[in-house]
Design an enzyme around this catalytic site. Sequence first.
Site, PDB file in Angstrom:
ATOM      1  N   ASN A   1       0.855  -1.195   0.000  1.00  0.00           N
ATOM      2  CA  ASN A   1       0.000   0.000   0.000  1.00  0.00           C
ATOM      3  C   ASN A   1       0.886   1.238   0.000  1.00  0.00           C
ATOM      4  OD1 ASN A   1       0.508   0.944   2.832  1.00  0.00           O
ATOM      5  ND2 ASN A   1      -0.310  -1.101   3.284  1.00  0.00           N
ATOM      6  N   ARG A   2       0.271   2.398  -0.044  1.00  0.00           N
ATOM      7  CA  ARG A   2       1.011   3.642  -0.247  1.00  0.00           C
ATOM      8  C   ARG A   2       1.542   4.293   1.023  1.00  0.00           C
ATOM      9  NH1 ARG A   2       0.492   5.065  -5.461  1.00  0.00           N
ATOM     10  NH2 ARG A   2      -1.377   4.334  -6.553  1.00  0.00           N
TER      11      ARG A   2
END
Length: 226
Positions: A30-31
């Site tokens: 994920n970011r």
Amino acid sequence: GASGPLAGRRVLVTAGPTHEPIDPVRYLANRSSGKQGFALAGALARVGAEVVLVAGPCALATPAGVTRVDVETAREMLSACRDALPVDAAICVAAVADWRVAETGAQKLKKDATGGAPPALALTENPDILATLAQLETGRPALVVGFAAETDRVLDHARAKRARKRCDWIVANDVSAATGIMGGDDTAVTVITDAGEDALPAGSKVAVAEALAARIAAALTPTPET
Ligand code: C5P
């Protein structure tokens, strides 16, 4: 030794994303940048805490005075957190992957093996580190804090999360794209506790980390009788 209001106190911080392998060369991620968790670990060390930072993969320097344990997956993160116990406080800032690939092979997935059809990835649930620490029957940290990154009805979701996971505080922030908070240097958070809800002044992740570290110090330090 360290000095400051948290001298002699041990604090666990989780930070960053987790990487969940698909095969030996691919992963789900994920970011999360890790910036907020690393900033908080540094701020807690500056107020005297002995800080163990359990970090998922992120390219950030270890803050001064912090002991860092690098992990990759959610399961490794949970195991490193258990190894760090006992602690006075656990602050779960990591963006832990909710799911991992159920069966990862030892070999790279090959296009030709499926006749060109995309492979189906079956996912399975990861452990919830925050909920696990908050619900420990023995050795529960005195203060367990979670973060809630939401894109809508931020406070409602955060309140529900606090109740469901049974942590003491939830630090809520609005990560909808327009805010630029996810991956950015600035943030704005609301701290939700039993006693109420406080919106902290917006600022850099470092400034917000310092405000949170001061609150954590106040919560762990008995107030003198007046
Ligand atoms: O449920 P959600 O992922 O939004 O909850 C966020 C909070 O829970 C954060 O404090 C995060 O670090 C923690 N968490 C965790 N383990 C998970 C999922 C979330 O510690 N598997």
